[in-house]
Design a protein around this motif. Structure first.
Motif, PDB file in Angstrom:
ATOM      1  N   LEU A  56      -5.310  10.570   2.096  1.00  0.00           N
ATOM      2  CA  LEU A  56      -6.286   9.783   1.354  1.00  0.00           C
ATOM      3  C   LEU A  56      -7.533  10.624   1.090  1.00  0.00           C
ATOM      4  O   LEU A  56      -8.072  10.651  -0.024  1.00  0.00           O
ATOM      5  CB  LEU A  56      -6.647   8.538   2.163  1.00  0.00           C
ATOM      6  CG  LEU A  56      -7.645   7.563   1.548  1.00  0.00           C
ATOM      7  CD1 LEU A  56      -7.213   7.128   0.167  1.00  0.00           C
ATOM      8  CD2 LEU A  56      -7.818   6.353   2.459  1.00  0.00           C
TER       9      LEU A  56
ATOM     10  N   LEU B 284       0.844  -1.189   0.000  1.00  0.00           N
ATOM     11  CA  LEU B 284       0.000   0.000   0.000  1.00  0.00           C
ATOM     12  C   LEU B 284       0.883   1.244   0.000  1.00  0.00           C
ATOM     13  O   LEU B 284       1.796   1.359   0.814  1.00  0.00           O
ATOM     14  CB  LEU B 284      -0.901   0.008   1.239  1.00  0.00           C
ATOM     15  CG  LEU B 284      -2.068  -0.980   1.215  1.00  0.00           C
ATOM     16  CD1 LEU B 284      -2.759  -1.006   2.563  1.00  0.00           C
ATOM     17  CD2 LEU B 284      -3.052  -0.617   0.125  1.00  0.00           C
TER      18      LEU B 284
ATOM     19  N   ALA C 113      -8.765  11.827  -2.526  1.00  0.00           N
ATOM     20  CA  ALA C 113     -10.112  11.440  -2.953  1.00  0.00           C
ATOM     21  C   ALA C 113     -10.912  12.681  -3.356  1.00  0.00           C
ATOM     22  O   ALA C 113     -11.615  12.669  -4.377  1.00  0.00           O
ATOM     23  CB  ALA C 113     -10.824  10.685  -1.842  1.00  0.00           C
TER      24      ALA C 113
ATOM     25  N   HIS D 261      -1.790   6.339   1.745  1.00  0.00           N
ATOM     26  CA  HIS D 261      -2.478   5.590   2.804  1.00  0.00           C
ATOM     27  C   HIS D 261      -2.852   6.458   4.004  1.00  0.00           C
ATOM     28  O   HIS D 261      -3.879   6.236   4.628  1.00  0.00           O
ATOM     29  CB  HIS D 261      -1.621   4.418   3.259  1.00  0.00           C
ATOM     30  CG  HIS D 261      -2.319   3.477   4.183  1.00  0.00           C
ATOM     31  ND1 HIS D 261      -3.452   2.789   3.823  1.00  0.00           N
ATOM     32  CD2 HIS D 261      -2.064   3.111   5.453  1.00  0.00           C
ATOM     33  CE1 HIS D 261      -3.847   2.033   4.843  1.00  0.00           C
ATOM     34  NE2 HIS D 261      -3.021   2.220   5.843  1.00  0.00           N
TER      35      HIS D 261
ATOM     36  N   PHE E 265      -3.392   6.637  -7.087  1.00  0.00           N
ATOM     37  CA  PHE E 265      -4.651   6.508  -6.345  1.00  0.00           C
ATOM     38  C   PHE E 265      -5.449   5.314  -6.850  1.00  0.00           C
ATOM     39  O   PHE E 265      -6.007   4.536  -6.077  1.00  0.00           O
ATOM     40  CB  PHE E 265      -5.460   7.794  -6.477  1.00  0.00           C
ATOM     41  CG  PHE E 265      -6.749   7.775  -5.705  1.00  0.00           C
ATOM     42  CD1 PHE E 265      -6.789   7.341  -4.389  1.00  0.00           C
ATOM     43  CD2 PHE E 265      -7.926   8.209  -6.302  1.00  0.00           C
ATOM     44  CE1 PHE E 265      -7.975   7.341  -3.672  1.00  0.00           C
ATOM     45  CE2 PHE E 265      -9.116   8.205  -5.587  1.00  0.00           C
ATOM     46  CZ  PHE E 265      -9.149   7.768  -4.274  1.00  0.00           C
ATOM     47  N   LYS E 266      -5.464   5.175  -8.147  1.00  0.00           N
ATOM     48  CA  LYS E 266      -6.184   4.055  -8.745  1.00  0.00           C
ATOM     49  C   LYS E 266      -5.604   2.718  -8.266  1.00  0.00           C
ATOM     50  O   LYS E 266      -6.335   1.806  -7.874  1.00  0.00           O
ATOM     51  CB  LYS E 266      -6.086   4.155 -10.270  1.00  0.00           C
ATOM     52  CG  LYS E 266      -7.064   3.294 -11.014  1.00  0.00           C
ATOM     53  CD  LYS E 266      -6.969   3.558 -12.516  1.00  0.00           C
ATOM     54  CE  LYS E 266      -7.657   2.477 -13.317  1.00  0.00           C
ATOM     55  NZ  LYS E 266      -7.382   2.628 -14.777  1.00  0.00           N
TER      56      LYS E 266
ATOM     57  N   MET F   3      -6.291  -1.972  -2.072  1.00  0.00           N
ATOM     58  CA  MET F   3      -7.136  -1.940  -0.871  1.00  0.00           C
ATOM     59  C   MET F   3      -8.341  -2.849  -1.039  1.00  0.00           C
ATOM     60  O   MET F   3      -8.680  -3.620  -0.140  1.00  0.00           O
ATOM     61  CB  MET F   3      -7.572  -0.497  -0.604  1.00  0.00           C
ATOM     62  CG  MET F   3      -8.484  -0.338   0.576  1.00  0.00           C
ATOM     63  SD  MET F   3      -7.831  -0.968   2.147  1.00  0.00           S
ATOM     64  CE  MET F   3      -6.592   0.262   2.526  1.00  0.00           C
TER      65      MET F   3
ATOM     66  N   ALA G 259      -9.559  13.915  -6.647  1.00  0.00           N
ATOM     67  CA  ALA G 259      -9.933  13.008  -7.734  1.00  0.00           C
ATOM     68  C   ALA G 259     -11.358  13.293  -8.203  1.00  0.00           C
ATOM     69  O   ALA G 259     -11.695  13.083  -9.369  1.00  0.00           O
ATOM     70  CB  ALA G 259      -9.809  11.563  -7.285  1.00  0.00           C
TER      71      ALA G 259
ATOM     72  N   TYR H 145      -3.872   2.259  -5.593  1.00  0.00           N
ATOM     73  CA  TYR H 145      -4.164   2.137  -4.169  1.00  0.00           C
ATOM     74  C   TYR H 145      -5.543   1.517  -3.958  1.00  0.00           C
ATOM     75  O   TYR H 145      -5.715   0.590  -3.165  1.00  0.00           O
ATOM     76  CB  TYR H 145      -4.089   3.501  -3.491  1.00  0.00           C
ATOM     77  CG  TYR H 145      -4.450   3.449  -2.029  1.00  0.00           C
ATOM     78  CD1 TYR H 145      -3.498   3.121  -1.073  1.00  0.00           C
ATOM     79  CD2 TYR H 145      -5.741   3.702  -1.606  1.00  0.00           C
ATOM     80  CE1 TYR H 145      -3.828   3.055   0.265  1.00  0.00           C
ATOM     81  CE2 TYR H 145      -6.078   3.636  -0.263  1.00  0.00           C
ATOM     82  CZ  TYR H 145      -5.115   3.309   0.664  1.00  0.00           C
ATOM     83  OH  TYR H 145      -5.456   3.236   1.990  1.00  0.00           O
ATOM     84  N   LYS H 146      -6.501   2.032  -4.696  1.00  0.00           N
ATOM     85  CA  LYS H 146      -7.867   1.521  -4.554  1.00  0.00           C
ATOM     86  C   LYS H 146      -7.939   0.030  -4.878  1.00  0.00           C
ATOM     87  O   LYS H 146      -8.601  -0.742  -4.184  1.00  0.00           O
ATOM     88  CB  LYS H 146      -8.817   2.298  -5.474  1.00  0.00           C
ATOM     89  CG  LYS H 146      -9.110   3.689  -4.985  1.00  0.00           C
ATOM     90  CD  LYS H 146     -10.392   4.241  -5.583  1.00  0.00           C
ATOM     91  CE  LYS H 146     -10.171   4.781  -6.980  1.00  0.00           C
ATOM     92  NZ  LYS H 146     -11.393   5.448  -7.505  1.00  0.00           N
TER      93      LYS H 146
ATOM     94  N   LEU I 133      -7.279  -6.403  -0.595  1.00  0.00           N
ATOM     95  CA  LEU I 133      -7.073  -6.731   0.810  1.00  0.00           C
ATOM     96  C   LEU I 133      -8.397  -6.966   1.527  1.00  0.00           C
ATOM     97  O   LEU I 133      -8.574  -7.942   2.248  1.00  0.00           O
ATOM     98  CB  LEU I 133      -6.357  -5.577   1.507  1.00  0.00           C
ATOM     99  CG  LEU I 133      -4.870  -5.727   1.741  1.00  0.00           C
ATOM    100  CD1 LEU I 133      -4.319  -4.489   2.396  1.00  0.00           C
ATOM    101  CD2 LEU I 133      -4.623  -6.932   2.622  1.00  0.00           C
ATOM    102  N   LEU I 134      -9.310  -6.044   1.332  1.00  0.00           N
ATOM    103  CA  LEU I 134     -10.585  -6.148   2.041  1.00  0.00           C
ATOM    104  C   LEU I 134     -11.390  -7.343   1.551  1.00  0.00           C
ATOM    105  O   LEU I 134     -12.129  -7.959   2.307  1.00  0.00           O
ATOM    106  CB  LEU I 134     -11.390  -4.855   1.865  1.00  0.00           C
ATOM    107  CG  LEU I 134     -10.764  -3.602   2.469  1.00  0.00           C
ATOM    108  CD1 LEU I 134     -11.700  -2.421   2.352  1.00  0.00           C
ATOM    109  CD2 LEU I 134     -10.370  -3.830   3.918  1.00  0.00           C
TER     110      LEU I 134
END
Lengths: 97, 97
Positions: free
Chosen positions: A14, A4, A18, A9, A80-81, A87, A21, A83-84, A90-91
């Motif tokens: 963040l 990440l 966001a 992060h 950012f993309k 993430m 963006a 990162y999303k 992971l989730l």
DNA sequence: TAAACCAGTTTGTACCGCAAACCAGTATGC
DNA sequence: GCATACTGGTTTGCGGTACAAACTGGTTTA
């Protein structure tokens, strides 16, 4: 390991990223109100994001009064993309919902 | 402000929690291999998570050899669930994809 | 002229993640 | 049976960083 991006992060950043963006361009005071950060923190986080090449800061004047505009750079959007995606990965791995 | 739970937000712990959420119970060495963390970091992050009440640590023996089991507590699951919701909210607000 | 204000920047501190050093107990080589 | 290496961790030291508070440079108001 989790891969990440630490620059993005950090919650405050963040949020900033966001927000940027969403709008593509914003001035300091708008970010200030929208993020709920203090001026000092907003300033330093924008500094970090600029240093990382993720945002461009443009300083102009509105009449006599200084005005700072910020916008996401191409690398910033890309980071950012990614990162999303990470993430979400992971989730997701923990089983749905 | 962003209301992200800092205990969970830390990447290493996010990974641990996500792993535990998937399996409901795991021993130290499995977490070690699966997470790619060092022993030291895994130990201290588990300590933090336990301190926060998010995981239970149970120390037993497998024969003569010590064995540490970890599992997510109810509050831990809840916190993780909320974290996911907030994170999704944040990522969504920037306009999809 | 001074006092208040706007738009930020710089500074100081306290915390925190990371890696490396350490430790108690157990199997293994000599 | 003594020491050396290995398991399964914990503790320590250090560097980086987020946060708040103090500061700055210019501008309007009293």
């Amino acid at each position: 390991m989790t891969d990440l991006d630490r620059v993005i992060h950090e919650p405050a950043r963040l949020l900033i990223v966001a927000l940027l963006a969403g709008v593509k361009e914003a001035d300091f005071l708008w970010l200030l109100r929208e993020s709920g950060l203090t001026k000092g923190n907003l300033s330093s986080h924008l500094g970090k994001l600029e240093e990382a090449g993720y945002v461009e800061i443009e300083k102009t004047f509105r009449g006599k009064i200084p005005l700072t505009m910020a916008r996401l750079t191409r690398p910033g959007s890309k980071a950012f993309k990614e990162y999303k995606q990470r993430m979400n990965g992971l989730l997701a791995k923990s089983g749905g919902s």
